[in-house]
Motif scaffolding. Structure first.
Motif, PDB file in Angstrom:
ATOM      1  N   ALA A  46       0.819  -1.206   0.000  1.00 17.57           N
ATOM      2  CA  ALA A  46       0.000   0.000   0.000  1.00 17.57           C
ATOM      3  C   ALA A  46       0.859   1.264   0.000  1.00 17.57           C
ATOM      4  N   GLU A  47       1.874   1.300   0.825  1.00 21.13           N
ATOM      5  CA  GLU A  47       2.699   2.500   0.917  1.00 21.13           C
ATOM      6  C   GLU A  47       3.644   2.628  -0.266  1.00 21.13           C
ATOM      7  N   PHE A  48       4.079   1.500  -0.829  1.00 15.54           N
ATOM      8  CA  PHE A  48       4.947   1.526  -2.004  1.00 15.54           C
ATOM      9  C   PHE A  48       4.201   2.088  -3.206  1.00 15.54           C
ATOM     10  N   VAL A  49       2.982   1.634  -3.428  1.00 14.19           N
ATOM     11  CA  VAL A  49       2.222   2.055  -4.606  1.00 14.19           C
ATOM     12  C   VAL A  49       1.707   3.487  -4.453  1.00 14.19           C
ATOM     13  N   THR A  50       1.209   3.843  -3.279  1.00 14.70           N
ATOM     14  CA  THR A  50       0.626   5.173  -3.095  1.00 14.70           C
ATOM     15  C   THR A  50       1.657   6.265  -2.873  1.00 14.70           C
ATOM     16  N   GLY A  51       2.846   5.885  -2.384  1.00 13.65           N
ATOM     17  CA  GLY A  51       3.824   6.894  -2.014  1.00 13.65           C
ATOM     18  C   GLY A  51       3.420   7.659  -0.775  1.00 13.65           C
ATOM     19  N   ASP A  52       2.458   7.125  -0.029  1.00 16.19           N
ATOM     20  CA  ASP A  52       1.933   7.783   1.162  1.00 16.19           C
ATOM     21  C   ASP A  52       2.142   6.871   2.368  1.00 16.19           C
ATOM     22  N   ARG A  53       1.880   7.401   3.546  1.00 22.85           N
ATOM     23  CA  ARG A  53       2.069   6.653   4.778  1.00 22.85           C
ATOM     24  C   ARG A  53       0.755   6.467   5.518  1.00 22.85           C
ATOM     25  N   VAL A  54       0.552   5.270   6.067  1.00 22.09           N
ATOM     26  CA  VAL A  54      -0.540   5.042   6.992  1.00 22.09           C
ATOM     27  C   VAL A  54      -0.103   5.629   8.335  1.00 22.09           C
ATOM     28  N   ILE A  55      -0.900   6.548   8.872  1.00 16.22           N
ATOM     29  CA  ILE A  55      -0.511   7.191  10.130  1.00 16.22           C
ATOM     30  C   ILE A  55      -1.344   6.709  11.318  1.00 16.22           C
ATOM     31  N   GLU A  56      -2.519   6.116  11.020  1.00 18.25           N
ATOM     32  CA  GLU A  56      -3.353   5.543  12.079  1.00 18.25           C
ATOM     33  C   GLU A  56      -4.038   4.296  11.566  1.00 18.25           C
ATOM     34  N   LEU A  57      -4.293   3.357  12.472  1.00 16.25           N
ATOM     35  CA  LEU A  57      -5.050   2.177  12.092  1.00 16.25           C
ATOM     36  C   LEU A  57      -5.970   1.749  13.227  1.00 16.25           C
ATOM     37  N   ASN A  58      -6.974   0.990  12.855  1.00 14.90           N
ATOM     38  CA  ASN A  58      -7.926   0.418  13.787  1.00 14.90           C
ATOM     39  C   ASN A  58      -8.098  -1.038  13.388  1.00 14.90           C
ATOM     40  N   ALA A  59      -7.778  -1.963  14.276  1.00 15.25           N
ATOM     41  CA  ALA A  59      -7.714  -3.375  13.895  1.00 15.25           C
ATOM     42  C   ALA A  59      -8.580  -4.269  14.764  1.00 15.25           C
ATOM     43  N   GLU A  60      -9.146  -5.269  14.133  1.00 12.65           N
ATOM     44  CA  GLU A  60      -9.827  -6.367  14.811  1.00 12.65           C
ATOM     45  C   GLU A  60      -9.091  -7.633  14.414  1.00 12.65           C
TER      46      GLU A  60
END
Length: 325
Positions: free
Chosen positions: A179-193
């Motif tokens: 995801a970060e390689f293709v978008t060139g963007d960073r995930v800064i928050e996540l919510n996981a189950e």
């Protein structure tokens, strides 16, 4: 190469890819710590059951394809010996094992899906603005590996050797990098189950993502879906167009506009899929060789490996709440 012998699935892939890249020659190997396995491994080079013998073998680079708990001990030793490291993912068992160290030599982590030509093309299209403003990223990956006979045995089912991540380490780290390689963007928050069906480790996880650039995303990874197979799929949606890529049709990248309907890409025959998989791995090894030579390279580095470990830790800590990444 260290590890990969004794019937391991990924070791022969690394070996074939390194040779296919034309950039590496296998000169020494420690395919297994079991002397009887090492002695019967025919990789066309001298072998040993003691990986430490390779520290003084004059190697330029080493591939580490062992169980997770051995990665960092070996990587640190080879780096100290002046040897560039190519290490399988996840980088370690826990973030604590990697956060306080940085390599002195080139270091590559084998997030091999980023080396598929269609994925590279997706990265280029996003960077050029072909989708418009990126709004949504969705990645799903269904497998059934944790349902197969013997899944409850071996090092992958042992948290002391694999770490606590389970499916988050096996599949999730690939996906966050993709995801970060293709978008060139960073995930800064996540919510996981995160759930553990059939094993005392995560075998299924759903996460929501917030990207620094404002896009939203979601990820579902599972290894308890009967018939899941090669079920990796990626959608990226922008204000003008969307992109779709699937692992079972790895050579096709769909670029779609509003009101345009295109049927799902046809899955390629197994023989062709195997060739594409090895070709992508060979492409990764070609990028690794550039990194070893100090040239510009798209090979995932040590920081990408640490990023994967941060993802695992954040997902496990989330418990349905938003946490930083």
């Amino acid at each position: 190469m260290v590890g990969g012998g004794g019937g391991a699935k990924i070791g022969p892939v690394h070996l074939a890819a390194a040779r296919q890249s034309g950039a590496f020659e296998l000169v020494r190997a420690a395919p297994s710590s079991r002397p009887e396995v090492a002695a019967t491994t025919d990789w066309g080079c001298p072998v040993t059951s003691d990986w430490r013998e390779l520290l003084s073998a004059g190697l330029e680079a080493v591939s580490i394809v062992t169980p997770n708990h051995l990665h960092m001990e070996m990587a640190r030793a080879f780096d100290a010996a002046g040897v560039a490291v190519i290490c399988d993912k996840p980088l370690a068992r826990t973030l604590a094992e990697v956060a306080d160290w940085a390599p002195a030599r080139p270091f590559v982590v084998t997030y091999n899906y980023s080396a598929y030509p269609a994925v590279r093309e997706a990265r280029r299209l996003v960077a050029e603005g072909a989708l418009g403003e990126l709004q949504l990223v969705r990645i799903g990956w269904a497998q059934d590996g944790r349902l197969k006979p013997g899944a409850a045995e071996g090092w992958r089912a042992d948290p002391l050797r694999s770490g606590p991540g389970g499916t988050l380490g096996d599949l999730g780290t690939h996906c966050i990098h993709l995801a970060e390689f293709v978008t060139g963007d960073r995930v800064i928050e996540l919510n996981a189950e995160v759930s553990g069906f059939h094993l005392p480790l995560p075998t299924d996880a759903t996460t929501l993502w917030r990207f620094a650039g404002g896009a939203r995303g979601s990820l579902w990874v599972s290894q308890v879906v009967p018939g899941g197979g090669k079920g990796l799929e990626m959608w990226l949606a922008g204000t003008q167009r969307s992109l779709r890529w699937r692992l079972d049709a790895p050579e096709e990248l769909q670029l779609l506009e509003v009101a345009e309907f295109v049927g799902a890409a046809q899955a390629v025959p197994m023989e062709r899929w195997d060739a594409c998989f090895t070709d992508a791995f060979a492409g990764l090894y070609a990028e690794a060789a550039r990194a070893v030579r100090g040239e510009a390279s798209l090979a995932p580095g040590y920081a990408d490996g640490v990023r994967g470990m941060r993802f695992i830790e954040a997902a496990l800590a989330s418990r349905g709440a938003w946490v930083g990444l």
